[in-house]
Design a protein around this motif. Sequence first.
Motif, PDB file in Angstrom:
ATOM      1  N   SER A 144      54.238  26.748  44.349  1.00 23.05           N
ATOM      2  CA  SER A 144      52.926  26.219  44.012  1.00 23.05           C
ATOM      3  C   SER A 144      52.046  26.203  45.261  1.00 23.05           C
ATOM      4  CB  SER A 144      53.044  24.800  43.455  1.00 23.05           C
ATOM      5  OG  SER A 144      53.816  24.788  42.281  1.00 23.05           O
ATOM      6  N   THR A 145      50.741  26.258  45.052  1.00 23.03           N
ATOM      7  CA  THR A 145      49.814  26.266  46.170  1.00 23.03           C
ATOM      8  C   THR A 145      49.743  24.896  46.825  1.00 23.03           C
ATOM      9  OG1 THR A 145      47.999  25.701  44.712  1.00 23.03           O
ATOM     10  CG2 THR A 145      48.381  28.023  45.091  1.00 23.03           C
ATOM     11  N   VAL A 146      49.325  24.897  48.077  1.00 22.44           N
ATOM     12  CA  VAL A 146      49.007  23.646  48.747  1.00 22.44           C
ATOM     13  C   VAL A 146      47.814  23.034  48.041  1.00 22.44           C
ATOM     14  CG1 VAL A 146      48.275  22.590  50.915  1.00 22.44           C
ATOM     15  CG2 VAL A 146      49.885  24.518  50.929  1.00 22.44           C
ATOM     16  N   SER A 147      47.847  21.739  47.798  1.00 18.67           N
ATOM     17  CA  SER A 147      46.785  21.080  47.045  1.00 18.67           C
ATOM     18  C   SER A 147      45.413  21.392  47.638  1.00 18.67           C
ATOM     19  CB  SER A 147      47.018  19.571  47.040  1.00 18.67           C
ATOM     20  OG  SER A 147      45.970  18.915  46.376  1.00 18.67           O
ATOM     21  N   GLY A 148      44.510  21.857  46.750  1.00 23.34           N
ATOM     22  CA  GLY A 148      43.134  22.122  47.146  1.00 23.34           C
ATOM     23  C   GLY A 148      42.915  23.484  47.766  1.00 23.34           C
ATOM     24  N   GLN A 149      43.985  24.227  48.050  1.00 26.53           N
ATOM     25  CA  GLN A 149      43.849  25.544  48.648  1.00 26.53           C
ATOM     26  C   GLN A 149      44.044  26.626  47.591  1.00 26.53           C
ATOM     27  OE1 GLN A 149      42.919  25.945  51.901  1.00 26.53           O
ATOM     28  NE2 GLN A 149      42.729  23.724  51.789  1.00 26.53           N
ATOM     29  N   PRO A 150      43.161  27.624  47.560  1.00 24.98           N
ATOM     30  CA  PRO A 150      43.292  28.664  46.530  1.00 24.98           C
ATOM     31  C   PRO A 150      44.525  29.528  46.739  1.00 24.98           C
ATOM     32  CG  PRO A 150      41.551  29.212  48.093  1.00 24.98           C
ATOM     33  CD  PRO A 150      41.979  27.821  48.401  1.00 24.98           C
ATOM     34  N   PHE A 151      45.126  29.929  45.653  1.00 24.50           N
ATOM     35  CA  PHE A 151      46.269  30.839  45.696  1.00 24.50           C
ATOM     36  C   PHE A 151      45.777  32.261  45.935  1.00 24.50           C
ATOM     37  CE2 PHE A 151      49.276  33.728  43.602  1.00 24.50           C
ATOM     38  CZ  PHE A 151      50.445  33.387  44.249  1.00 24.50           C
ATOM     39  N   ALA A 152      44.757  32.664  45.169  1.00 22.01           N
ATOM     40  CA  ALA A 152      44.149  33.982  45.329  1.00 22.01           C
ATOM     41  C   ALA A 152      42.641  33.823  45.433  1.00 22.01           C
ATOM     42  CB  ALA A 152      44.506  34.875  44.143  1.00 22.01           C
ATOM     43  N   GLU A 153      41.982  34.795  46.062  1.00 22.35           N
ATOM     44  CA  GLU A 153      40.529  34.806  46.143  1.00 22.35           C
ATOM     45  C   GLU A 153      39.993  35.576  44.943  1.00 22.35           C
ATOM     46  OE1 GLU A 153      39.068  36.215  49.867  1.00 22.35           O
ATOM     47  OE2 GLU A 153      40.617  35.165  51.011  1.00 22.35           O
ATOM     48  N   VAL A 154      39.384  34.863  44.023  1.00 21.88           N
ATOM     49  CA  VAL A 154      38.956  35.470  42.762  1.00 21.88           C
ATOM     50  C   VAL A 154      37.461  35.753  42.785  1.00 21.88           C
ATOM     51  CG1 VAL A 154      38.878  35.233  40.258  1.00 21.88           C
ATOM     52  CG2 VAL A 154      40.792  34.244  41.545  1.00 21.88           C
ATOM     53  N   ILE A 155      37.119  36.988  42.451  1.00 20.67           N
ATOM     54  CA  ILE A 155      35.726  37.421  42.319  1.00 20.67           C
ATOM     55  C   ILE A 155      35.478  37.682  40.838  1.00 20.67           C
ATOM     56  CG2 ILE A 155      34.004  39.137  42.987  1.00 20.67           C
ATOM     57  CD1 ILE A 155      35.836  39.727  45.444  1.00 20.67           C
TER      58      ILE A 155
ATOM     59  N   LYS B 161      32.671  29.298  39.046  1.00 17.74           N
ATOM     60  CA  LYS B 161      32.779  28.685  40.373  1.00 17.74           C
ATOM     61  C   LYS B 161      33.505  27.343  40.290  1.00 17.74           C
ATOM     62  CE  LYS B 161      28.553  30.812  42.188  1.00 17.74           C
ATOM     63  NZ  LYS B 161      27.166  30.560  42.671  1.00 17.74           N
ATOM     64  N   THR B 162      33.187  26.579  39.245  1.00 21.57           N
ATOM     65  CA  THR B 162      33.863  25.294  39.048  1.00 21.57           C
ATOM     66  C   THR B 162      35.368  25.490  38.877  1.00 21.57           C
ATOM     67  OG1 THR B 162      31.904  24.339  37.998  1.00 21.57           O
ATOM     68  CG2 THR B 162      34.010  23.256  37.545  1.00 21.57           C
ATOM     69  N   LEU B 163      35.741  26.601  38.269  1.00 21.71           N
ATOM     70  CA  LEU B 163      37.152  26.877  37.998  1.00 21.71           C
ATOM     71  C   LEU B 163      37.846  27.612  39.140  1.00 21.71           C
ATOM     72  CD1 LEU B 163      36.789  27.856  34.234  1.00 21.71           C
ATOM     73  CD2 LEU B 163      37.871  25.790  35.135  1.00 21.71           C
ATOM     74  N   GLY B 164      37.120  27.884  40.230  1.00 19.72           N
ATOM     75  CA  GLY B 164      37.787  28.410  41.414  1.00 19.72           C
ATOM     76  C   GLY B 164      37.359  29.763  41.924  1.00 19.72           C
ATOM     77  N   ALA B 165      36.412  30.429  41.271  1.00 17.38           N
ATOM     78  CA  ALA B 165      35.961  31.730  41.768  1.00 17.38           C
ATOM     79  C   ALA B 165      35.248  31.563  43.102  1.00 17.38           C
ATOM     80  CB  ALA B 165      35.025  32.393  40.760  1.00 17.38           C
ATOM     81  N   VAL B 166      35.578  32.410  44.076  1.00 21.41           N
ATOM     82  CA  VAL B 166      34.933  32.311  45.389  1.00 21.41           C
ATOM     83  C   VAL B 166      33.594  33.027  45.405  1.00 21.41           C
ATOM     84  CG1 VAL B 166      37.107  32.035  46.634  1.00 21.41           C
ATOM     85  CG2 VAL B 166      36.200  34.327  46.255  1.00 21.41           C
ATOM     86  N   LYS B 167      33.436  34.037  44.559  1.00 22.26           N
ATOM     87  CA  LYS B 167      32.175  34.751  44.421  1.00 22.26           C
ATOM     88  C   LYS B 167      31.989  35.120  42.955  1.00 22.26           C
ATOM     89  CE  LYS B 167      31.844  36.910  49.018  1.00 22.26           C
ATOM     90  NZ  LYS B 167      33.086  36.396  49.594  1.00 22.26           N
TER      91      LYS B 167
END
Length: 356
Positions: free
Chosen positions: A194-205, A218-224
């Motif tokens: 599992s990922t470190v809390s608050g850190q993204p597993f993958a950079e999602v565009i 963006k709310t769900l984790g997309a970086v761009k």
Amino acid sequence: MLAALLYGQEDLRLETVEDPTPAAGEVVIRVGAATTCGTDLKVWRRGGHARMLKPPTLFGHEAAGEIVAIGHDVTHWKVGDRVVANNSAPCMTCFFCKKVEYSLCQNLLFNNGTFAEYLKIPAAIVQHNLLPIPDALPDALASMTEPLACVLHGAARSNVKSGDRVVVLGDGAIGLMFVAALAFGQGEWCNQPSTVSGQPFAEVILFGGSDQRLELGKTLGAVKTFNYRQVENVPALVKELTEGWGADVVIEATGVPSVWEMAIACARPGATVNLFGGCPRDTSITVDTERLHYSELTVKGVFHNTPTYVRAALKLLASRALPFEHLITEQQPLAQLGQVFEAMKQRKVVKVAIAP
């Protein structure tokens, strides 16, 4: 009971039909909430589905509720239990089931009819894919178990590694679920920690056609996020964002043949391209065979879910670790279902929770 029946292309009717009664091994639930889905929209617009249903038929496939009747030979369940039922179950005996490839089951049983007051659950689903809902989880969120199970199955098959740059094409509910699952993977869908809390597993565009949905991305984790209507050349932009290489993983979540081709064009050498969105029947795409071969691309289709991911999806929803509640943009009564599908067609809503 009042129920929605699909008769053909964009021909959805609310009718009074007989209340269901359970046969041996079956249960009947009172629907607490039934959520709409992009697959429902495609089926409504196309007038059917090659595998899931043929009109005229009861319609809808995501629901949660309470057991109100139990057939003979049903054990471990009682009237009053809150449950969510997947819309399918594998046979467990065919060639593919014996290989534990349950989504390819040749006898895969589908169940439809969630847009109704009551829903009968076939025996195979009761046996393999009926799950208790944790007390704190609302029916509307629990009903999203099926699509999230499909997404977790797709994520697990996409060869995503920590830190990968992933392009998701499509800002519908499925695409947005992929964003959350890949940005903040909880270890449920992959063989990695599992990922470190608050850190993204993958950079999602994320690419899509709605500015409102892209903000949700963006709310769900997309970086761009990018509105494809404002991008002249999506694959060129992806290469620009990845030092000229292309994405490590590409998820296609629209079911449009031209976007399948775009997904392959967005991939770097050695990438995995997951063609997840189901295209219309009898459609095809063109693939550059030289690039496919010399760039060693992995191009795969991933369909549906398996019992393992159904359970993982419910567990993830119950954990409230990811804000999937943002996907439910409205709650409406069953009587408004026709208007809801028109709103979905115009992309005014993402998912709607229907209360019978």
